[in-house]
Design a protein around this motif. Structure first.
Motif, PDB file in Angstrom:
ATOM      1  N   SER A 111      -4.521   1.460   8.361  1.00  0.00           N
ATOM      2  CA  SER A 111      -5.528   1.251   9.028  1.00  0.00           C
ATOM      3  C   SER A 111      -5.803   0.066   9.631  1.00  0.00           C
ATOM      4  CB  SER A 111      -6.364   1.165   7.662  1.00  0.00           C
ATOM      5  OG  SER A 111      -6.411  -0.040   6.833  1.00  0.00           O
ATOM      6  N   SER A 112      -6.575  -0.324  10.259  1.00  0.00           N
ATOM      7  CA  SER A 112      -6.851  -1.476  11.059  1.00  0.00           C
ATOM      8  C   SER A 112      -7.185  -2.596  10.043  1.00  0.00           C
ATOM      9  CB  SER A 112      -7.963  -1.626  12.218  1.00  0.00           C
ATOM     10  OG  SER A 112      -9.220  -1.151  11.517  1.00  0.00           O
ATOM     11  N   ASP A 113      -7.495  -2.380   8.945  1.00  0.00           N
ATOM     12  CA  ASP A 113      -7.968  -3.381   7.896  1.00  0.00           C
ATOM     13  C   ASP A 113      -7.471  -2.866   6.512  1.00  0.00           C
ATOM     14  OD1 ASP A 113      -9.349  -5.347   6.327  1.00  0.00           O
ATOM     15  OD2 ASP A 113     -11.185  -4.943   6.941  1.00  0.00           O
ATOM     16  N   PRO A 114      -6.159  -3.513   6.214  1.00  0.00           N
ATOM     17  CA  PRO A 114      -5.732  -3.057   5.084  1.00  0.00           C
ATOM     18  C   PRO A 114      -6.193  -3.488   3.686  1.00  0.00           C
ATOM     19  CG  PRO A 114      -4.217  -4.428   6.056  1.00  0.00           C
ATOM     20  CD  PRO A 114      -5.429  -4.262   7.213  1.00  0.00           C
ATOM     21  N   LEU A 115      -6.791  -4.751   4.034  1.00  0.00           N
ATOM     22  CA  LEU A 115      -7.652  -5.387   2.879  1.00  0.00           C
ATOM     23  C   LEU A 115      -8.708  -4.338   2.398  1.00  0.00           C
ATOM     24  CD1 LEU A 115      -7.420  -8.248   1.390  1.00  0.00           C
ATOM     25  CD2 LEU A 115      -9.144  -8.895   2.650  1.00  0.00           C
ATOM     26  N   ARG A 116      -9.628  -3.984   3.367  1.00  0.00           N
ATOM     27  CA  ARG A 116     -10.690  -3.049   3.209  1.00  0.00           C
ATOM     28  C   ARG A 116     -10.305  -1.739   2.474  1.00  0.00           C
ATOM     29  NH1 ARG A 116     -15.885  -2.729   5.101  1.00  0.00           N
ATOM     30  NH2 ARG A 116     -17.060  -0.556   5.026  1.00  0.00           N
ATOM     31  N   ALA A 117      -8.873  -1.404   3.054  1.00  0.00           N
ATOM     32  CA  ALA A 117      -8.455   0.044   2.477  1.00  0.00           C
ATOM     33  C   ALA A 117      -8.252  -0.268   0.996  1.00  0.00           C
ATOM     34  CB  ALA A 117      -7.064   0.394   3.173  1.00  0.00           C
ATOM     35  N   VAL A 118      -7.474  -1.359   0.588  1.00  0.00           N
ATOM     36  CA  VAL A 118      -7.315  -1.557  -0.840  1.00  0.00           C
ATOM     37  C   VAL A 118      -8.408  -1.725  -1.605  1.00  0.00           C
ATOM     38  CG1 VAL A 118      -6.427  -3.623  -2.529  1.00  0.00           C
ATOM     39  CG2 VAL A 118      -5.009  -2.657  -0.458  1.00  0.00           C
ATOM     40  N   ILE A 127      -4.431   5.322  -1.298  1.00  0.00           N
ATOM     41  CA  ILE A 127      -4.808   4.122  -0.346  1.00  0.00           C
ATOM     42  C   ILE A 127      -4.611   4.585   1.094  1.00  0.00           C
ATOM     43  CG2 ILE A 127      -4.938   1.701   0.025  1.00  0.00           C
ATOM     44  CD1 ILE A 127      -3.412   1.201  -2.511  1.00  0.00           C
ATOM     45  N   THR A 128      -5.600   4.274   1.954  1.00  0.00           N
ATOM     46  CA  THR A 128      -5.517   4.599   3.512  1.00  0.00           C
ATOM     47  C   THR A 128      -4.232   3.892   3.805  1.00  0.00           C
ATOM     48  OG1 THR A 128      -7.868   5.244   3.376  1.00  0.00           O
ATOM     49  CG2 THR A 128      -6.577   5.003   5.680  1.00  0.00           C
ATOM     50  N   GLU A 129      -3.408   4.554   4.598  1.00  0.00           N
ATOM     51  CA  GLU A 129      -2.246   3.774   4.974  1.00  0.00           C
ATOM     52  C   GLU A 129      -2.461   3.795   6.789  1.00  0.00           C
ATOM     53  OE1 GLU A 129       1.574   5.506   4.385  1.00  0.00           O
ATOM     54  OE2 GLU A 129       1.079   5.761   2.193  1.00  0.00           O
ATOM     55  N   ILE A 184       0.774  -1.104  -0.086  1.00  0.00           N
ATOM     56  CA  ILE A 184       0.062   0.061   0.039  1.00  0.00           C
ATOM     57  C   ILE A 184       0.824   1.187   0.042  1.00  0.00           C
ATOM     58  CG2 ILE A 184      -1.643   1.396   1.407  1.00  0.00           C
ATOM     59  CD1 ILE A 184      -2.976  -1.243   2.160  1.00  0.00           C
ATOM     60  N   ARG A 185       1.904   1.261   0.940  1.00  0.00           N
ATOM     61  CA  ARG A 185       2.762   2.444   0.882  1.00  0.00           C
ATOM     62  C   ARG A 185       3.742   2.729  -0.551  1.00  0.00           C
ATOM     63  NH1 ARG A 185       3.846   0.125   5.892  1.00  0.00           N
ATOM     64  NH2 ARG A 185       5.720  -0.733   5.343  1.00  0.00           N
ATOM     65  N   GLU A 186       3.860   1.384  -0.969  1.00  0.00           N
ATOM     66  CA  GLU A 186       4.670   1.422  -2.342  1.00  0.00           C
ATOM     67  C   GLU A 186       3.728   2.124  -3.420  1.00  0.00           C
ATOM     68  OE1 GLU A 186       7.986   0.041  -4.620  1.00  0.00           O
ATOM     69  OE2 GLU A 186       7.567   0.719  -2.707  1.00  0.00           O
TER      70      GLU A 186
END
Length: 392
Positions: free
Chosen positions: A291-298, A287-289, A173-175
């Motif tokens: 977060s408690s749910d990176p899959l949801r952010a993606v 993309i939100t970095e 996500i950060r990349e």
């Protein structure tokens, strides 16, 4: 104008810059030699962060070449989208290395033609079809899309014999955000008048982004920025202050469909922005970095892509507003591939919006990958530019 363009030194010193397919081919081969699996995708809705987090290489399987269409039309109807026919034709003739190299394939339900094409190839490779919700403003849509992304995770873990960690996904996500910020730095030059880069160079940079990690891409953007700054200092630009500035919107424009972009430059115009899927659209996403749910952010970031398959599609109008304000086009050329009904119908709304809110002319061009309509397109583009000149 063509002579002036020829005098401008290349933006990127790369022996293969004129052959992006070969460049990407070498990248994929190197990754495979290092043990990385390959995952083929057909649309920007496929979450590449999830794919990369599993150590795999995402590759686009969409094709934009006329030469495989006859083979496809032996099975598919002639009045189908040329992108679908071209993509299927490459598979049917065993001419698509990227499909052959793919260990898994992801399809998305963006249009009926693609959905049925996926049925014809699903037996060839492990294939997962993502059920894309198309009502972006529905209160439950993000939850449904996250479930589809979660199912994709399970499919990839089983197919690739690997597992996904939250830390790896967060790193990807950060990349993505880092590379999108770097791309935005490059896009800032497109607002210059006259513009210091050509449409081919815009595509070159977009292509190179796909085959570079964050560090490599940052180094590339640093070198590109230095070269463009030197061009500006020397007055080396494309076109003049009065050259028609064109924002190209609509269907993906690549391969043989680039004839439209070439005609714009040959007619004396300059391409300053590309709203099309194959252009700049996806790079405005963040993309939100952490977060408690990176899959949801993606899932949320991919769902925000304003494709014409969405309804209502106010987000595309909002994106056009931002791009028009930033890149100051003199006109919009909306490119619609034959039989792409969603973009074709939406073109009416785009034209009304651009004309009413921004006072800009909007030319709709329906085309495919053949060369038969080149002179017709040229005549229409030249007429648009003549009208712009008369209004000055």
């Amino acid at each position: 104008m063509q002579a002036a363009m020829a005098a401008v030194p290349p933006l990127i010193e790369n022996a293969q810059i004129a052959d992006p397919v070969r460049r990407f081919l070498e990248y994929v081969l190197n990754k495979r030699e290092q043990g990385n699996p390959v995952v083929g995708v057909y649309c920007g809705y496929a979450p590449v962060e999830l794919i990369r987090a599993m150590g795999a290489v995402p590759v686009s399987l969409c094709s934009a070449s006329q030469w495989t269409i006859p083979a496809a039309e032996a099975i598919l109807p002639a009045n189908l989208c040329p992108m679908i026919k071209s993509s299927f034709g490459f598979i049917r003739t065993n001419a698509c290395f990227f499909y052959a190299a793919s260990d898994a394939v992801i399809g998305e339900t963006t249009c009926d033609g693609k959905k049925k094409m996926f049925e014809l190839i699903a037996h060839l490779k492990p294939t997962f079809i993502m059920d894309l919700p198309q009502l972006p403003d529905d209160t439950e849509v993000l939850d449904r899309w996250r479930k589809s992304v979660l199912k994709l995770q399970g499919f990839l873990e089983k197919t690739l014999q690997t597992s996904l960690s939250a830390d790896r996904l967060e790193a990807e996500i950060r990349e993505t955000n880092r590379k999108n910020r770097l791309m935005d730095r490059f896009f800032a030059y497109l607002a210059c008048r006259p513009i210091p880069v050509s449409w081919r160079e815009i595509y070159d940079v977009i292509t190179l982004e796909h085959v570079a990690n964050g560090d490599e891409f940052q180094d590339l953007i640093e070198k590109i920025s230095s070269s463009i700054d030197q061009r500006i200092a020397l007055g080396q630009c494309f076109g003049t202050f009065s050259s028609p500035r064109i924002l190209v919107s609509g269907c993906p424009v690549g391969g043989d469909a680039c004839k439209v972009l070439q005609i714009i430059e040959e007619a004396g115009g300059v391409v300053v922005a590309m709203e099309a899927c194959s252009g700049m659209k996806n790079y405005f996403v963040r993309i939100t970095e952490e977060s408690s749910d990176p899959l949801r952010a993606v899932a949320e970031s991919t769902l925000s892509i304003p494709c014409s398959c969405m309804t209502p599609n106010r987000r595309r109008l909002d994106l056009l507003d931002k791009m028009i304000a930033r890149f100051s086009p003199d006109a919009v050329i909306d490119v619609v591939l034959h039989a792409c009904h969603a973009y074709n119908v939406e073109s009416h709304k785009i034209r009304k919006h651009v004309q009413k809110k921004h006072g800009l002319p909007c030319l709709k061009i329906e085309t495919d990958y053949s060369k038969g309509d080149i002179e017709q397109i040229r005549t229409r583009v030249e007429a648009l530019f003549e009208n712009l000149e008369l209004k000055k």
